[in-house]
Design an enzyme around this catalytic site. Structure first.
Site, PDB file in Angstrom:
ATOM      1  N   SER A 264       0.909  -1.221   0.058  1.00 40.76           N
ATOM      2  CA  SER A 264       0.147   0.038  -0.038  1.00 40.76           C
ATOM      3  C   SER A 264       0.725   1.312   0.277  1.00 40.76           C
ATOM      4  CB  SER A 264      -1.016  -0.074   1.252  1.00 40.76           C
ATOM      5  OG  SER A 264      -1.693   1.022   1.315  1.00 40.76           O
TER       6      SER A 264
ATOM      7  N   ARG B  13       0.895   4.627  17.454  1.00 35.28           N
ATOM      8  CA  ARG B  13       0.322   5.963  16.752  1.00 35.28           C
ATOM      9  C   ARG B  13      -0.189   6.604  17.842  1.00 35.28           C
ATOM     10  NH1 ARG B  13       1.136   5.251  11.429  1.00 35.28           N
ATOM     11  NH2 ARG B  13       0.478   3.226  10.820  1.00 35.28           N
TER      12      ARG B  13
ATOM     13  N   ASP C 229      -3.115   6.329  -2.979  1.00 36.79           N
ATOM     14  CA  ASP C 229      -1.937   5.639  -2.441  1.00 36.79           C
ATOM     15  C   ASP C 229      -1.263   4.670  -3.222  1.00 36.79           C
ATOM     16  OD1 ASP C 229      -3.769   3.730  -2.089  1.00 36.79           O
ATOM     17  OD2 ASP C 229      -2.835   3.166  -0.071  1.00 36.79           O
TER      18      ASP C 229
ATOM     19  N   ARG D 141      -2.614   3.925  20.154  1.00 38.20           N
ATOM     20  CA  ARG D 141      -2.838   2.557  20.031  1.00 38.20           C
ATOM     21  C   ARG D 141      -1.605   2.010  18.832  1.00 38.20           C
ATOM     22  NH1 ARG D 141      -3.952   2.439  14.542  1.00 38.20           N
ATOM     23  NH2 ARG D 141      -4.420   0.179  14.306  1.00 38.20           N
ATOM     24  N   PRO D 142      -1.174   0.680  19.217  1.00 39.85           N
ATOM     25  CA  PRO D 142      -0.181   0.046  18.401  1.00 39.85           C
ATOM     26  C   PRO D 142      -0.671   0.174  16.945  1.00 39.85           C
ATOM     27  CG  PRO D 142      -1.217  -1.615  19.471  1.00 39.85           C
ATOM     28  CD  PRO D 142      -2.031  -0.289  20.024  1.00 39.85           C
ATOM     29  N   SER D 143       0.225   0.361  15.983  1.00 38.87           N
ATOM     30  CA  SER D 143      -0.007   0.077  14.514  1.00 38.87           C
ATOM     31  C   SER D 143      -0.075  -1.304  14.233  1.00 38.87           C
ATOM     32  CB  SER D 143       1.078   0.791  13.915  1.00 38.87           C
ATOM     33  OG  SER D 143       1.157   0.353  12.342  1.00 38.87           O
TER      34      SER D 143
ATOM     35  N   ASP E 239      -6.162   2.180  -3.124  1.00 38.64           N
ATOM     36  CA  ASP E 239      -7.377   1.937  -2.418  1.00 38.64           C
ATOM     37  C   ASP E 239      -7.738   3.264  -1.428  1.00 38.64           C
ATOM     38  OD1 ASP E 239      -5.543   1.409  -0.376  1.00 38.64           O
ATOM     39  OD2 ASP E 239      -5.931  -0.659   0.052  1.00 38.64           O
TER      40      ASP E 239
ATOM     41  N   GLU F 138     -12.270   5.905   6.301  1.00 36.79           N
ATOM     42  CA  GLU F 138     -11.156   5.840   7.267  1.00 36.79           C
ATOM     43  C   GLU F 138     -10.802   7.338   7.039  1.00 36.79           C
ATOM     44  OE1 GLU F 138      -9.010   2.382   8.864  1.00 36.79           O
ATOM     45  OE2 GLU F 138      -8.445   2.848   6.794  1.00 36.79           O
ATOM     46  N   ALA F 139     -10.514   8.239   7.953  1.00 37.74           N
ATOM     47  CA  ALA F 139      -9.968   9.716   7.639  1.00 37.74           C
ATOM     48  C   ALA F 139      -8.972   9.646   6.569  1.00 37.74           C
ATOM     49  CB  ALA F 139      -9.558  10.379   9.079  1.00 37.74           C
TER      50      ALA F 139
END
Ligand code: NG1
Ligand code: ZN
Length: 548
Positions: free
Chosen positions: A67, A511, A282, A502-504, A286, A377-378
């Site tokens: 990605s 993050r 990206d 939170r963990p990526s 997607d 998602e943002a």
């Protein structure tokens, strides 16, 4: 019937697992340095075969991509029969298979899965696969083909395509010749389906100005040019920038949707002219974000939240015009959604909205519960789902006025325009273009709906990100002990402050997200939380710089 263990072992010995590495199926499959992924991709081929057999021989997809990540990284993920992400209960199997230490252990793990899932091993497995433009792609594709050969899979190679195109092909292959037929499983079929739906929706309206597309030097570049060729209309007048998929070191560097969203500035190779229209994909096409520059030189971003509110508003209004009762449009977001977008959906649009965990698979499942579920998602990854009850209600309408008939027809056409299998930059772009053309809006007019709260997303590298545990759609830390209290006390200092950690699932980092009423407050909060994470949870390298 059991496996041909010797054959699997022979192929597996050609694709040995690096002894010291542990792999995990994360937010979007396996993702790490491409050169280390050979054994994992090989094993995904084996598992895709089992998954296909467990689904009665339906086609399972395998996509090789990382990605928006760096070119040296690569990844692999499995796609379920309707083009959706792999069922979550199988993710643990992926991780088990990827981590079997020896070829013999690998065969044992596969046998265990076959028993557990009561898989009929006599069924002919079928797999469709593709990759993006990364340099490690050919090597990983060869490893995958070894896995498919080891289990005598009937395989279809779709070459170098976008991630959502592969999802689309999988769904088409599994619905061919049925009432749910999704389209032709070819690039031309994809372009014809989405291109024709787009032209149905916009014909007769004013043509828009040129759209500049930053393709992140990835697979979206050649693919969107083919789409434009198929559409062949002034309604889709595009110019592609960052389209160099040949030169090493260019993919996603200084460009692409992730760069634009994270840095809130235009990509390399694009200078903004006021009044012109821009968007970025990206590296695997997607994700989609739009942006423009105003006459004062300011940069304005229209991210996944803005796309989601634009689309939800349009659908809500069409449903109202069509006079369909009890057909509710809902919106799914993650905690990374801008706070003002959430308030806008709830207070102005008066639509139901829920938060899901990060990763489209989680949003997708929430959206399935709604009549028409809009999820983004943002960062610009998302789509719209029409659940069967919505389709049935649409089918049952008997229009009484031309306006009603037109709205119903437009809803059907929109359903054809949207790639329901997964978020898709090209299909989403046609959807945004359709709405803007139909409303006669500029990007600035679209942007007027609400103003984003200043936000900041930071990364902190720590010794072990697996010690981070979260709850409440990942907005609250339950471990490491005491860290959430610190975050709470920092947040309380800033008007409209919000922050979470939170963990990526795709990178070796934690993050930190923050937003607040002003840019200065937001940055102070973000860096204070990042500093606390670094100090209390084993930060590595440089401590996040304090904002001055
Ligand atoms: P992680 O690395 O788990 O934060 C990122 C994105 C997700 C999703 C995946 C898959 C953010 C904050 N996170 O996940 O939304 O898109 O990559 O590519 O954007
Ligand atoms: Zn992507």
């Amino acid at each position: 019937m059991s496996f041909d263990a010797e054959k699997i072992i022979e192929y597996s010995n050609k694709n040995p697992k690096p002894a010291s590495t542990t792999f995990a199926y994360g937010t979007a499959g396996f993702r790490t340095v491409g050169d280390t992924l050979g054994s994992t991709v090989f094993r995904c081929g084996l598992l895709a075969a089992l998954r296909s057999q467990s689904k009665n021989g339906q086609v399972i997809g395998v996509m090789i991509t990382a990605s928006h990540n760096h070119e040296r990284d690569n990844g692999v993920k499995l796609v379920d029969p309707m083009g959706e992400m792999l069922q979550q209960s199988w993710e643990a199997y992926c991780t088990d298979v990827a981590n079997a230490q020896t070829s013999e252990e690998l065969v044992e793990t596969l046998s265990h899965i076959a028993q557990e899932e009561r898989i009929d091993l006599t069924i002919k497995p079928r797999v469709a696969y593709a990759r993006d433009t990364r340099p490690s792609g050919p090597m990983l594709q060869a490893a995958l083909e070894d896995g498919l050969a080891a289990l005598d899979v009937e395989a279809s190679n779709f070459g170098i395509v976008t991630t959502p195109q592969l999802h689309y092909f999988v769904r088409c292959l599994n619905t061919q010749g049925t009432a749910a037929s999704y389209g032709e499983p070819t690039e031309a079929g994809y372009n014809a389906k989405y291109g024709q739906a787009f032209l149905r929706l916009v014909s007769g309206r004013e043509t828009p100005s040129k759209l500049f597309i930053d393709a992140a030097n990835g697979v979206g570049a050649p693919q969107v040019l083919k789409l434009a060729q198929a559409i062949n209309s002034p309604y889709f007048d595009i110019e592609v920038r960052n389209s160099d998929t040949q030169t090493l070191g260019k993919l996603n560097i200084g460009c692409g949707a992730d760069h634009v969203k994270s840095n809130q500035r235009p990509p390399a190779g694009v200078s903004l002219v006021p009044g012109s229209r821009y968007c970025s994909f990206d590296g695997d096409a997607d994700r989609l974000v739009y942006y423009y520059g105003d006459e004062h030189g300011a940069f304005h971003l229209l991210d996944g939240d803005k796309i989601s509110t634009l689309v939800a508003t349009y659908l809500r209004d069409l449903v109202a015009t069509a006079g369909i009762e009890d057909l509710q449009v809902g919106v799914v977001q993650t905690a990374y959604a801008n706070g003002n977008s959430t308030s806008y959906i709830k207070d102005t649009l008066k639509l139901p909205t829920v938060f899901a965990k990060t990763g489209v698979k989680h949003l997708h499942h929430e959206a399935e519960k709604m009549n028409i579920g809009v999820y983004f998602e943002a960062n610009g990854h998302g789509t719209v789902l029409f659940n069967p009850s919505a389709v049935a209600k649409l089918r049952a309408v008997v229009p009484e006025t031309p306006a009603q008939a037109d709205a119903v027809e437009r809803l059907w056409a929109l359903r054809d325009l949207i790639n329901e299998s997964v978020g898709d930059a090209m299909s989403d772009m046609l959807l945004v273009e359709t709405i803007l053309i139909c409303k006669g809006w500029t990007l600035a007019q679209w942007n007027e709906a609400y103003t984003d709260l200043p936000s900041r997303l930071l990364k902190v590298v720590v010794n072990d990100r697996t010690i981070f545990k979260t709850t409440n759609a990942e907005q609250t830390l339950t471990a490491p002990h005491g860290l959430q209290d610190i975050v709470d006390s920092l947040v309380a200092k800033f008007p409209r402050g919000r922050s979470f950690v939170r963990p990526s699932g795709t990178e070796d980092a934690v993050r930190v997200y923050a937003e607040a009423a002003t840019r200065r407050d937001c940055d102070q909060l973000a860096y204070a939380v990042a500093g606390a994470v670094f100090d209390k949870a084993g930060g590595r390298g440089e401590r996040p710089a304090e904002f001055l």
